[in-house]
Design a protein around this motif. Structure first.
Motif, PDB file in Angstrom:
ATOM      1  N   TYR A 110       0.844  -1.199   0.000  1.00 43.91           N
ATOM      2  CA  TYR A 110       0.000   0.000   0.000  1.00 43.91           C
ATOM      3  C   TYR A 110       0.881   1.252   0.000  1.00 43.91           C
ATOM      4  O   TYR A 110       0.586   2.237  -0.692  1.00 43.91           O
ATOM      5  CB  TYR A 110      -0.908   0.038   1.224  1.00 43.91           C
ATOM      6  CG  TYR A 110      -2.023  -0.981   1.230  1.00 43.91           C
ATOM      7  CD1 TYR A 110      -2.831  -1.190   0.116  1.00 43.91           C
ATOM      8  CD2 TYR A 110      -2.294  -1.733   2.379  1.00 43.91           C
ATOM      9  CE1 TYR A 110      -3.859  -2.121   0.124  1.00 43.91           C
ATOM     10  CE2 TYR A 110      -3.324  -2.667   2.401  1.00 43.91           C
ATOM     11  CZ  TYR A 110      -4.100  -2.858   1.270  1.00 43.91           C
ATOM     12  OH  TYR A 110      -5.114  -3.784   1.298  1.00 43.91           O
ATOM     13  N   GLN A 111       1.972   1.200   0.763  1.00 42.96           N
ATOM     14  CA  GLN A 111       2.846   2.368   0.833  1.00 42.96           C
ATOM     15  C   GLN A 111       3.510   2.645  -0.508  1.00 42.96           C
ATOM     16  O   GLN A 111       3.668   3.813  -0.901  1.00 42.96           O
ATOM     17  CB  GLN A 111       3.906   2.174   1.914  1.00 42.96           C
ATOM     18  CG  GLN A 111       4.690   3.442   2.225  1.00 42.96           C
ATOM     19  CD  GLN A 111       3.768   4.582   2.640  1.00 42.96           C
ATOM     20  OE1 GLN A 111       2.972   4.441   3.567  1.00 42.96           O
ATOM     21  NE2 GLN A 111       3.863   5.713   1.940  1.00 42.96           N
ATOM     22  N   ILE A 112       3.915   1.588  -1.212  1.00 43.43           N
ATOM     23  CA  ILE A 112       4.505   1.795  -2.536  1.00 43.43           C
ATOM     24  C   ILE A 112       3.484   2.436  -3.474  1.00 43.43           C
ATOM     25  O   ILE A 112       3.801   3.368  -4.226  1.00 43.43           O
ATOM     26  CB  ILE A 112       5.018   0.469  -3.120  1.00 43.43           C
ATOM     27  CG1 ILE A 112       6.161  -0.089  -2.267  1.00 43.43           C
ATOM     28  CG2 ILE A 112       5.490   0.668  -4.566  1.00 43.43           C
ATOM     29  CD1 ILE A 112       6.586  -1.486  -2.654  1.00 43.43           C
ATOM     30  N   ALA A 113       2.243   1.942  -3.424  1.00 47.01           N
ATOM     31  CA  ALA A 113       1.182   2.540  -4.248  1.00 47.01           C
ATOM     32  C   ALA A 113       1.045   4.020  -3.952  1.00 47.01           C
ATOM     33  O   ALA A 113       0.907   4.849  -4.869  1.00 47.01           O
ATOM     34  CB  ALA A 113      -0.137   1.815  -4.001  1.00 47.01           C
ATOM     35  N   LEU A 114       1.106   4.374  -2.685  1.00 43.27           N
ATOM     36  CA  LEU A 114       0.943   5.776  -2.287  1.00 43.27           C
ATOM     37  C   LEU A 114       2.168   6.612  -2.629  1.00 43.27           C
ATOM     38  O   LEU A 114       2.042   7.807  -2.918  1.00 43.27           O
ATOM     39  CB  LEU A 114       0.640   5.857  -0.786  1.00 43.27           C
ATOM     40  CG  LEU A 114      -0.719   5.271  -0.405  1.00 43.27           C
ATOM     41  CD1 LEU A 114      -0.836   5.109   1.104  1.00 43.27           C
ATOM     42  CD2 LEU A 114      -1.840   6.138  -0.947  1.00 43.27           C
ATOM     43  N   ASP A 115       3.339   6.003  -2.593  1.00 46.80           N
ATOM     44  CA  ASP A 115       4.540   6.735  -3.013  1.00 46.80           C
ATOM     45  C   ASP A 115       4.438   7.131  -4.482  1.00 46.80           C
ATOM     46  O   ASP A 115       4.838   8.236  -4.865  1.00 46.80           O
ATOM     47  CB  ASP A 115       5.790   5.871  -2.790  1.00 46.80           C
ATOM     48  CG  ASP A 115       6.138   5.712  -1.317  1.00 46.80           C
ATOM     49  OD1 ASP A 115       5.650   6.513  -0.498  1.00 46.80           O
ATOM     50  OD2 ASP A 115       6.885   4.774  -0.984  1.00 46.80           O
ATOM     51  N   PHE A 116       3.905   6.240  -5.305  1.00 45.87           N
ATOM     52  CA  PHE A 116       3.760   6.533  -6.732  1.00 45.87           C
ATOM     53  C   PHE A 116       2.561   7.431  -7.010  1.00 45.87           C
ATOM     54  O   PHE A 116       2.583   8.231  -7.951  1.00 45.87           O
ATOM     55  CB  PHE A 116       3.639   5.241  -7.532  1.00 45.87           C
ATOM     56  CG  PHE A 116       4.933   4.502  -7.690  1.00 45.87           C
ATOM     57  CD1 PHE A 116       6.084   5.162  -8.115  1.00 45.87           C
ATOM     58  CD2 PHE A 116       5.026   3.149  -7.419  1.00 45.87           C
ATOM     59  CE1 PHE A 116       7.289   4.489  -8.262  1.00 45.87           C
ATOM     60  CE2 PHE A 116       6.225   2.462  -7.560  1.00 45.87           C
ATOM     61  CZ  PHE A 116       7.361   3.136  -7.977  1.00 45.87           C
ATOM     62  N   ASN A 117       1.514   7.296  -6.208  1.00 48.00           N
ATOM     63  CA  ASN A 117       0.305   8.095  -6.425  1.00 48.00           C
ATOM     64  C   ASN A 117      -0.308   8.476  -5.082  1.00 48.00           C
ATOM     65  O   ASN A 117      -1.177   7.766  -4.564  1.00 48.00           O
ATOM     66  CB  ASN A 117      -0.711   7.319  -7.267  1.00 48.00           C
ATOM     67  CG  ASN A 117      -1.978   8.132  -7.514  1.00 48.00           C
ATOM     68  OD1 ASN A 117      -2.026   9.331  -7.238  1.00 48.00           O
ATOM     69  ND2 ASN A 117      -3.010   7.484  -8.030  1.00 48.00           N
ATOM     70  N   PRO A 118       0.111   9.601  -4.503  1.00 45.38           N
ATOM     71  CA  PRO A 118      -0.428  10.024  -3.206  1.00 45.38           C
ATOM     72  C   PRO A 118      -1.929  10.317  -3.243  1.00 45.38           C
ATOM     73  O   PRO A 118      -2.563  10.409  -2.182  1.00 45.38           O
ATOM     74  CB  PRO A 118       0.367  11.301  -2.891  1.00 45.38           C
ATOM     75  CG  PRO A 118       1.603  11.205  -3.723  1.00 45.38           C
ATOM     76  CD  PRO A 118       1.183  10.492  -4.972  1.00 45.38           C
ATOM     77  N   GLY A 119      -2.488  10.424  -4.430  1.00 43.44           N
ATOM     78  CA  GLY A 119      -3.920  10.678  -4.551  1.00 43.44           C
ATOM     79  C   GLY A 119      -4.760   9.419  -4.642  1.00 43.44           C
ATOM     80  O   GLY A 119      -5.973   9.501  -4.879  1.00 43.44           O
TER      81      GLY A 119
END
Length: 213
Positions: A110-119
């Motif tokens: 989940y954190q990697i997903a958010l690093d790439f797309n904080p939105g």
């Protein structure tokens, strides 16, 4: 309840009308619960466009919904190999990890997903739910608070999940307030009605514990 993400955009390499129609049919099958039918179409798309991360991600999601986690993970891994920044694939792989009881791996994805797309609001919510499952209530609430700052979309869901977190942490007045906000914000769609019923059950569990004993 965690949210998965089906990619619906059209690749720059697939402008053919027949391919667009095929992808639209995949979505239709998925919405109808015909996951095997969707997989059959995605098999054809992947055979023709083997470098389409989107199609691997979507097929992985169909396998996930069938409970075939090994095949789902293989497809998510391939999607990520083809497009290392595809945040939806990390979110979906994290959901698969949760289903297998691998909560630490899920948090990382989940954190990697958010690093790439904080939105990516779904990833924020999913990560918050996983923090809650780990008993990390303060971290979960931070995630839900951030989603409320990022935008009004999914507010009903966020209030419901934050309310459940307050509930489990013992902040009952805050929980009741959030449960009511969730019910007020949720739309009348079928999926939202089902979620609203879940929120009502959580609220009733808190207000009338003898009913759920």
């Amino acid at each position: 309840m965690r949210w998965d993400q089906q990619e619906q955009q059209t690749s720059i390499h697939t402008t053919d009308e027949a391919v667009r129609q095929c992808r639209a049919l995949v979505l239709e099958y998925a919405n109808q619960g015909d996951y095997r039918g969707a997989i059959a179409l995605l098999d054809q798309l992947i055979a023709e466009y083997p470098n389409s991360a989107m199609d691997y991600n979507n097929r992985g999601l169909m396998y996930f919904r069938l409970g075939d986690y090994d095949r789902a993970n293989r497809d998510y891994d391939q999607a990520i190999a083809l497009d290392t920044r595809l945040d939806s694939a990390y979110n979906n792989r994290a959901n698969c990890a949760v289903a297998q009881g691998k909560l630490g791996e899920a948090i990382a994805d989940y954190q990697i997903a958010l690093d790439f797309n904080p939105g990516n609001l779904h990833a924020w919510i999913n990560q918050g739910i996983t923090y809650r499952d780990l008993g990390l209530y303060d971290l979960a609430i931070e995630n839900f608070d951030l989603v409320l700052v990022l935008g009004s979309r999914l507010k009903g869901r966020v209030y419901g999940e934050r309310g459940r977190t307050y509930h489990l942490r013992g902040d009952w007045n805050l929980a009741i307030a959030d449960y009511q906000r969730a019910i007020n914000y949720l739309s009348p769609s079928f999926s939202s009605r089902r979620y609203s019923k879940q929120v009502e059950r959580w609220r009733d569990e808190l207000l009338n514990p003898t009913l759920t004993a």
